[in-house]
Design a protein around this motif. Structure first.
Motif, PDB file in Angstrom:
ATOM      1  N   CYS A 190       0.801  -1.228   0.000  1.00 47.01           N
ATOM      2  CA  CYS A 190       0.000   0.000   0.000  1.00 47.01           C
ATOM      3  C   CYS A 190       0.832   1.274   0.000  1.00 47.01           C
ATOM      4  CB  CYS A 190      -0.928   0.004   1.220  1.00 47.01           C
ATOM      5  SG  CYS A 190      -2.086  -1.376   1.234  1.00 47.01           S
ATOM      6  N   GLY A 191       2.154   1.175   0.204  1.00 45.46           N
ATOM      7  CA  GLY A 191       2.973   2.376   0.269  1.00 45.46           C
ATOM      8  C   GLY A 191       2.915   3.009   1.644  1.00 45.46           C
ATOM      9  N   LYS A 192       3.491   4.205   1.752  1.00 47.26           N
ATOM     10  CA  LYS A 192       3.575   4.884   3.043  1.00 47.26           C
ATOM     11  C   LYS A 192       3.036   6.300   2.934  1.00 47.26           C
ATOM     12  CE  LYS A 192       7.792   2.472   4.554  1.00 47.26           C
ATOM     13  NZ  LYS A 192       9.192   2.658   5.009  1.00 47.26           N
ATOM     14  N   GLY A 193       2.704   6.869   4.096  1.00 44.85           N
ATOM     15  CA  GLY A 193       2.366   8.281   4.203  1.00 44.85           C
ATOM     16  C   GLY A 193       1.250   8.708   3.269  1.00 44.85           C
ATOM     17  N   VAL A 194       1.459   9.896   2.678  1.00 43.43           N
ATOM     18  CA  VAL A 194       0.412  10.473   1.827  1.00 43.43           C
ATOM     19  C   VAL A 194       0.201   9.670   0.559  1.00 43.43           C
ATOM     20  CG1 VAL A 194       0.766  12.808   2.706  1.00 43.43           C
ATOM     21  CG2 VAL A 194       2.096  12.026   0.743  1.00 43.43           C
ATOM     22  N   HIS A 195       1.181   8.836   0.198  1.00 35.95           N
ATOM     23  CA  HIS A 195       1.052   8.044  -1.026  1.00 35.95           C
ATOM     24  C   HIS A 195       0.417   6.677  -0.767  1.00 35.95           C
ATOM     25  CE1 HIS A 195       3.406  11.073  -3.068  1.00 35.95           C
ATOM     26  NE2 HIS A 195       4.390  10.930  -2.190  1.00 35.95           N
ATOM     27  N   GLN A 196       0.062   6.395   0.482  1.00 40.62           N
ATOM     28  CA  GLN A 196      -0.504   5.089   0.800  1.00 40.62           C
ATOM     29  C   GLN A 196      -1.903   4.966   0.204  1.00 40.62           C
ATOM     30  OE1 GLN A 196      -1.659   3.620   4.988  1.00 40.62           O
ATOM     31  NE2 GLN A 196       0.370   2.722   4.652  1.00 40.62           N
ATOM     32  N   ILE A 197      -2.170   3.838  -0.411  1.00 38.55           N
ATOM     33  CA  ILE A 197      -3.474   3.587  -1.012  1.00 38.55           C
ATOM     34  C   ILE A 197      -4.294   2.679  -0.101  1.00 38.55           C
ATOM     35  CG2 ILE A 197      -2.617   3.870  -3.369  1.00 38.55           C
ATOM     36  CD1 ILE A 197      -2.653   0.786  -3.617  1.00 38.55           C
ATOM     37  N   PRO A 198      -5.627   2.740  -0.180  1.00 39.19           N
ATOM     38  CA  PRO A 198      -6.449   1.806   0.598  1.00 39.19           C
ATOM     39  C   PRO A 198      -6.210   0.372   0.135  1.00 39.19           C
ATOM     40  CG  PRO A 198      -7.775   3.617  -0.296  1.00 39.19           C
ATOM     41  CD  PRO A 198      -6.450   3.692  -0.967  1.00 39.19           C
ATOM     42  N   PHE A 199      -6.426  -0.588   1.041  1.00 30.91           N
ATOM     43  CA  PHE A 199      -6.190  -1.980   0.675  1.00 30.91           C
ATOM     44  C   PHE A 199      -7.119  -2.406  -0.456  1.00 30.91           C
ATOM     45  CE2 PHE A 199      -6.059  -6.575   1.020  1.00 30.91           C
ATOM     46  CZ  PHE A 199      -4.715  -6.800   1.298  1.00 30.91           C
ATOM     47  N   ALA A 200      -8.294  -1.804  -0.543  1.00 29.08           N
ATOM     48  CA  ALA A 200      -9.238  -2.171  -1.596  1.00 29.08           C
ATOM     49  C   ALA A 200      -8.704  -1.855  -2.986  1.00 29.08           C
ATOM     50  CB  ALA A 200     -10.571  -1.459  -1.379  1.00 29.08           C
ATOM     51  N   GLN A 201      -7.691  -0.980  -3.065  1.00 28.31           N
ATOM     52  CA  GLN A 201      -7.122  -0.639  -4.370  1.00 28.31           C
ATOM     53  C   GLN A 201      -5.879  -1.451  -4.713  1.00 28.31           C
ATOM     54  OE1 GLN A 201      -6.582   3.609  -4.797  1.00 28.31           O
ATOM     55  NE2 GLN A 201      -8.634   4.062  -4.021  1.00 28.31           N
ATOM     56  N   VAL A 202      -5.471  -2.338  -3.807  1.00 30.98           N
ATOM     57  CA  VAL A 202      -4.313  -3.189  -4.066  1.00 30.98           C
ATOM     58  C   VAL A 202      -4.674  -4.221  -5.129  1.00 30.98           C
ATOM     59  CG1 VAL A 202      -2.781  -4.929  -3.056  1.00 30.98           C
ATOM     60  CG2 VAL A 202      -3.347  -2.861  -1.777  1.00 30.98           C
ATOM     61  N   ASP A 203      -3.739  -4.500  -6.020  1.00 23.18           N
ATOM     62  CA  ASP A 203      -3.930  -5.537  -7.025  1.00 23.18           C
ATOM     63  C   ASP A 203      -4.308  -6.852  -6.329  1.00 23.18           C
ATOM     64  OD1 ASP A 203      -3.384  -6.694  -9.831  1.00 23.18           O
ATOM     65  OD2 ASP A 203      -2.106  -7.914  -8.524  1.00 23.18           O
ATOM     66  N   VAL A 204      -5.342  -7.512  -6.834  1.00 18.61           N
ATOM     67  CA  VAL A 204      -5.872  -8.702  -6.168  1.00 18.61           C
ATOM     68  C   VAL A 204      -4.825  -9.805  -6.065  1.00 18.61           C
ATOM     69  CG1 VAL A 204      -7.522 -10.611  -6.398  1.00 18.61           C
ATOM     70  CG2 VAL A 204      -8.287  -8.249  -6.658  1.00 18.61           C
ATOM     71  N   ALA A 205      -4.005  -9.968  -7.089  1.00 18.58           N
ATOM     72  CA  ALA A 205      -2.985 -11.022  -7.039  1.00 18.58           C
ATOM     73  C   ALA A 205      -1.993 -10.754  -5.907  1.00 18.58           C
ATOM     74  CB  ALA A 205      -2.258 -11.108  -8.374  1.00 18.58           C
ATOM     75  N   LYS A 206      -1.588  -9.480  -5.749  1.00 20.97           N
ATOM     76  CA  LYS A 206      -0.663  -9.134  -4.668  1.00 20.97           C
ATOM     77  C   LYS A 206      -1.349  -9.270  -3.308  1.00 20.97           C
ATOM     78  CE  LYS A 206       2.201  -5.902  -7.330  1.00 20.97           C
ATOM     79  NZ  LYS A 206       2.632  -4.482  -7.447  1.00 20.97           N
ATOM     80  N   ALA A 207      -2.604  -8.837  -3.235  1.00 18.62           N
ATOM     81  CA  ALA A 207      -3.346  -8.939  -1.983  1.00 18.62           C
ATOM     82  C   ALA A 207      -3.497 -10.400  -1.571  1.00 18.62           C
ATOM     83  CB  ALA A 207      -4.715  -8.286  -2.125  1.00 18.62           C
ATOM     84  N   ALA A 208      -3.745 -11.259  -2.552  1.00 17.70           N
ATOM     85  CA  ALA A 208      -3.902 -12.689  -2.265  1.00 17.70           C
ATOM     86  C   ALA A 208      -2.612 -13.284  -1.725  1.00 17.70           C
ATOM     87  CB  ALA A 208      -4.346 -13.420  -3.526  1.00 17.70           C
ATOM     88  N   GLU A 209      -1.486 -12.914  -2.319  1.00 19.97           N
ATOM     89  CA  GLU A 209      -0.188 -13.406  -1.837  1.00 19.97           C
ATOM     90  C   GLU A 209       0.059 -12.934  -0.409  1.00 19.97           C
ATOM     91  OE1 GLU A 209       3.772 -15.037  -1.899  1.00 19.97           O
ATOM     92  OE2 GLU A 209       2.020 -15.392  -3.176  1.00 19.97           O
ATOM     93  N   TYR A 210      -0.209 -11.660  -0.156  1.00 14.44           N
ATOM     94  CA  TYR A 210       0.036 -11.051   1.153  1.00 14.44           C
ATOM     95  C   TYR A 210      -0.851 -11.683   2.235  1.00 14.44           C
ATOM     96  CZ  TYR A 210      -0.613  -7.425   4.766  1.00 14.44           C
ATOM     97  OH  TYR A 210      -0.742  -6.740   5.947  1.00 14.44           O
ATOM     98  N   SER A 211      -2.159 -11.728   1.982  1.00 13.23           N
ATOM     99  CA  SER A 211      -3.078 -12.212   3.000  1.00 13.23           C
ATOM    100  C   SER A 211      -2.956 -13.722   3.211  1.00 13.23           C
ATOM    101  CB  SER A 211      -4.515 -11.852   2.627  1.00 13.23           C
ATOM    102  OG  SER A 211      -5.384 -12.099   3.704  1.00 13.23           O
TER     103      SER A 211
END
Length: 924
Positions: free
Chosen positions: A473-494
């Protein structure tokens, strides 16, 4: 990729600080601090393996001033002194780096940056490709086609070439000096342009081309920033000089054969000496590598851009196991049904929720992951909304189909910080049941003094940390909500989180089962309390916002009056919030004595200093009064009304369960445990914690719990008799210490005895007691000696406890909780003395924490069994606060004290007292 030979330069001074602060307080066999050594060894080993360098140097700052101190005497004047525990590690760090085959360079009179800059220039000129390992942004000015930076301690590891510098800082390497000049450097005490940060500095350089261009255009720059720039014009040339890395230092006498680089050739690892070093400092994994014949010599390899950085930071972490990972992304009902069948068949399932908020009471599900077998997990995306997000199963229907499994207590579940996930599922109407384990709490019970995040546990026990939230998701002001994370990356992470959780559990569970005391604390205290805390947090407490707002108004008026009174005493107005101006008034204008100084040499104006001065001077007393009321206003009367949940009309704190090493809970957002009660204004804040119509607030508090525990543990006859006969223990102590009949003890003698009683259980010595009572140190020592003569059992307990703690490295509560004291073996001076004091108090404070948790469990069980509507709304140290329907008031007043007193059998009676009122203050 270039065929040039590589010169690898390591900024040792940068990394040793980062390693020290990044790692927990690791200790060697003799108790010596080893965290920074761990970090440096791991990094140096990894760099040597991953960077095929022929020549290298690890460069450290030397002691003493440098030429910059001559240019600007205030250079680095505000930098705090090196921590003692880090200073102790400097010599072993130098020793082990040399044993690993690295040339070590330390040049008096110049900084490590300048030595690195000079070596980088010479290396590039002599045909090398230079790689600088550093975390210092100042060295970005050295980057050019032949020089790049790598930071192995960032996650992921960061490599900066010219394009990378531009992308990160917004300016090219040849403009980094200008960029740093405008911003200044607070760490090195180099002023820049006030309120100019990275964005403004980069913007100005882009617009005007360079620092000189900015200076030439200063009159055209408008607003406050322009005014501040014009104020700094006279300083900027010196600022630029200070931040510029010098490239032509004379290193002869430090680099043999200078200016040739032959002396910087990497050497073979001294395996025999390294083996001895690893034994001395307890680096078991690395020692096993050497003793097992693992290749410890450097293996030239191409420079890789994905160095694993801190993976090897924990010396006892096993090598990352070769796990065959199979992670599924569930996007259709066929996959879902297959996984649901696996969940229903599994003996234990690890689960993790991905959400849109860190606040459990507000968070909603974005996705779910499950793992039923090491290496096998799935992720069900439910609310991803990125531009490339695939079609996902409907959230409501997925939760409806999972609800029977979630709410089945027979389906055993596992998580990391399960209280949070319990809240998240409750937000969707699911009352999750069947949580059997929590890896965070397992780690906390085993090693409370360490960190308990899943990444840290993975490093410690699996040899891998996994992806971090910031990776996605990045850091600070550049951090994006988890809902905007690429699903493939989110799946690997979770999926990895659930998988690692399951694997960590399989390692920790046997460790707990092997220790009866720890197993009891985990299974009978911490796990039940986790579920109960979720209920208490959701209950919340009703706040009278209008009353707090009225208090805020009154406090604001009081503050104005106090401010004017302070101005009159000082003879002039000044900023009551400015330590610098307060110091000038107190010590320069009024000539008050300087009690102590800050790290920079300025007279201190902290609370301890003002408290001492307030005894003799009126202005420090006014400043203290102002500070106390201002903090009360900003922290509570102003803030609490803003924290009321719009849906419930209540304030919902969060109880952190795995923070305090003694087992105590920590309240935050808001902190309900630190509302001051020693002042009338602080107690008034408690008036705003109210009961709804038809209810009362009831407070149930253990009486003198730590003194009772002291009597039980020490078995001192005098204390046992005092509590056994229901005497006023402070009056009984005063009678013994002052040789006065109990019925003739004066109020002043009782006050002294109370201070002695509570001071000694916190390990207070004669100096501390003298300060607390405002008496001479000799008199305080006499009181302590008399106390120990009359209460010899207490003295024996203290001596025995310190000796046992020094032998084992930890103390235990009556229920088996272990409280580790790393510095009791290897600490020096004040640190060791502090650990010894803690060894005396920790068993009592920890036992008190265990007792109040057991009391919570017992009371809630009784409430549930009898179908009562009474709710626990707060836990504050040794106190439980209830919201009680009027019809249940008599039951609560009679039963709660009995339940609290009955959770353990001590050699003295446990006593809980209750108070009743329409608000918390009245109930006290």
């Amino acid at each position: 990729m270039s065929d040039k030979p590589i010169l690898l330069l390591v900024d040792g001074s940068s990394f040793l600080y980062r390693a020290y602060h990044a790692l927990p307080d690791l200790r060697g066999p003799e108790g010596q601090p080893t965290g920074a050594v761990h970090g440096l060894v791991a990094m140096m080993k990894k760099l040597r393996e991953d960077v095929g360098a022929e020549h290298a140097a690890c460069v450290f700052d030397a002691k003493g001033p440098t030429f910059r101190d001559e240019w600007y005497p205030e250079y680095k004047a505000q930098r705090a002194p090196m921590p003692d525990a880090l200073r102790e590690q400097i010599a072993p760090i130098h020793e082990v780096v040399k044993l690993l085959g690295w040339p070590v360079l330390e040049v008096p009179g110049i900084e490590a940056d300048d030595a690195i800059g000079t070596l980088a220039r010479l290396g590039a000129e002599s045909g090398h490709r230079v790689v600088i390992a550093t975390g210092d942004k100042d060295l970005a000015q050295l980057v050019n086609p032949d020089v790049s930076l790598v930071n192995t301690m960032s996650k992921p590891p960061e490599r900066l070439d010219e394009a990378g510098v531009l992308a990160k800082f917004g300016v090219a390497p040849d403009r980094i000096i200008d960029y740093l000049s405008l911003m200044g450097d607070t760490v090195d005490n180099v002023p820049g342009v006030e309120k100019v940060g990275p964005k403004t500095a980069a913007k100005w350089i882009a617009e005007y081309g360079s620092l000189d261009g900015v200076i030439a255009s200063a009159d055209q720059i408008k607003g406050v920033a322009g005014e501040n720039l014009r104020k700094a014009l006279d300083w900027l040339p010196m600022g630029r000089k200070l931040v510029t890395v010098v490239l032509d230092c004379d290193l002869s006498g430090h680099v043999p054969g200078w200016p040739a680089l032959d002396a910087l050739a990497l050497k073979a690892v001294d395996q025999a000496a390294l083996q001895d070093f690893y034994k001395r400092y307890g680096f078991k994994t690395w020692l096993r590598e050497l003793e097992g014949g693992a290749a410890a010599a450097a293996k030239p390899a191409p420079l890789v851009q994905s160095m694993q950085g801190t993976q090897d930071m924990f010396a006892d972490a096993p090598p990352a196991a070769a796990v065959d990972k199979r992670y599924d992304t569930v996007l259709n009902w066929e996959q879902f049904d297959a996984w649901l069948a696996r969940l229903n068949a599994a003996a234990l399932t690890a689960l993790d929720t991905e959400t849109d908020s860190l606040d459990g009471m507000q968070a909603h599900i974005v996705g779910l992951s499950f793992s039923v077998k090491p290496g096998e997990a799935c992720y069900i995306p439910l609310r991803h909304a990125g531009p490339d997000a695939p079609a996902q199963l409907p959230l409501d229907e997925v939760l409806a189909r999972l609800r029977p499994w979630f709410e089945d207590a027979g389906k055993k579940k596992l998580g990391q910080n399960i209280k949070y996930d319990t809240h998240v599922l409750a937000n969707h109407g699911i009352a999750v049941a069947g949580y059997a384990h929590d890896t965070m709490l397992q780690s906390y019970v085993l090693e409370a003094h360490k960190t308990h995040g899943l990444g840290a546990l993975g490093e410690r026990y699996l040899g891998r940390a996994g992806l971090s939230y910031e990776d996605l998701c990045g850091k600070g002001v550049h951090q994006i909500p988890f809902a905007q994370v690429d699903v493939a990356k989110a799946a690997e992470y979770s999926s990895e989180d659930s998988d690692m959780c399951l694997q960590v559990h399989e390692l920790l569970a046997p460790k707990l089962q092997a220790e009866a005391g720890l197993s009891y604390v985990y299974e009978q205290i911490e796990m039940p309390v986790s579920a109960l805390l979720a209920r208490i947090e959701r209950n919340g407490v009703l706040i009278d916002a209008a009353r707090l707002q009225a208090q805020s108004h009154e406090l604001a008026q009081r503050l104005v009056l106090i401010e004017q009174e302070a101005y009159t005493i000082a003879g002039q107005p000044f900023n009551m919030g400015s330590p610098k101006q307060i110091g000038e008034i107190l010590f320069t204008k009024l000539g008050l004595p300087v009690v102590k100084k800050t790290a920079t040499g300025a007279p201190s104006t902290d609370e301890e200093v003002l408290d001492k001065l307030a005894a003799d001077y009126p202005l420090p007393a006014k400043i203290l009064e102002y500070r106390g009321l201002a903090k009360l206003k900003s922290t509570y009367t102003d803030k609490l009304p803003l924290m009321v949940n719009a849906q419930t009309g209540r304030v919902h704190t969060n109880y952190a369960q795995a923070v305090a090493v003694t087992g105590r809970l920590s309240s935050n957002d808001p902190n309900l445990q630190n509302i001051p009660i020693r002042t009338a204004e602080g107690r008034r804040v408690r008036e705003a914690f109210v009961a709804p119509a038809g209810h009362h607030i009831v407070s149930a508090d253990y009486s003198q719990i730590e003194l009772r525990i002291m009597a039980h543990i020490s078995e001192d006859p005098g204390l046992l008799r005092a509590f056994g006969e229901g005497m006023d223990v402070h009056r009984a102590t005063a009678s013994e210490v002052f040789g006065t009949p109990v019925n003739e003890v004066t109020t002043e003698q009782r006050r002294y005895a109370k201070t002695i009683n509570f001071g000694l259980i916190y390990g207070m010595g004669a100096f501390g007691l003298a300060q607390s009572l405002g008496i001479e140190q000799k008199a305080a020592k006499d009181y302590i000696d008399r106390y120990f003569t009359r209460f010899a059992g207490v003295k024996r307990y203290m001596d025995d406890t310190k000796a046992r703690a020094a032998e084992l490295g930890y103390v235990e509560t009556l229920f088996g909780r272990r409280i580790y004291l790393p510095e009791i073996k290897g600490g020096n001076g004040p640190r060791k003395a502090g650990a010894e004091r803690q060894s005396i108090n920790a068993p009592m404070q920890g036992t008190a924490a265990d007792l109040i948790k057991l009391a919570m469990i017992a009371v809630q069980a009784a409430l549930d069994q009898q179908g009562k509507q009474t709710r626990i709304v707060m836990q504050v140290h040794d106190e439980l606060v209830f919201e009680v329907p009027d019809a249940e008031l008599d039951w609560v007043k009679a039963q709660v004290p009995a339940l609290m007193a009955g959770v353990a059998r001590l050699k003295v009676p446990l006593l809980a007292e209750v108070g009743v009122g329409s608000n918390w203050d009245e109930a006290h």
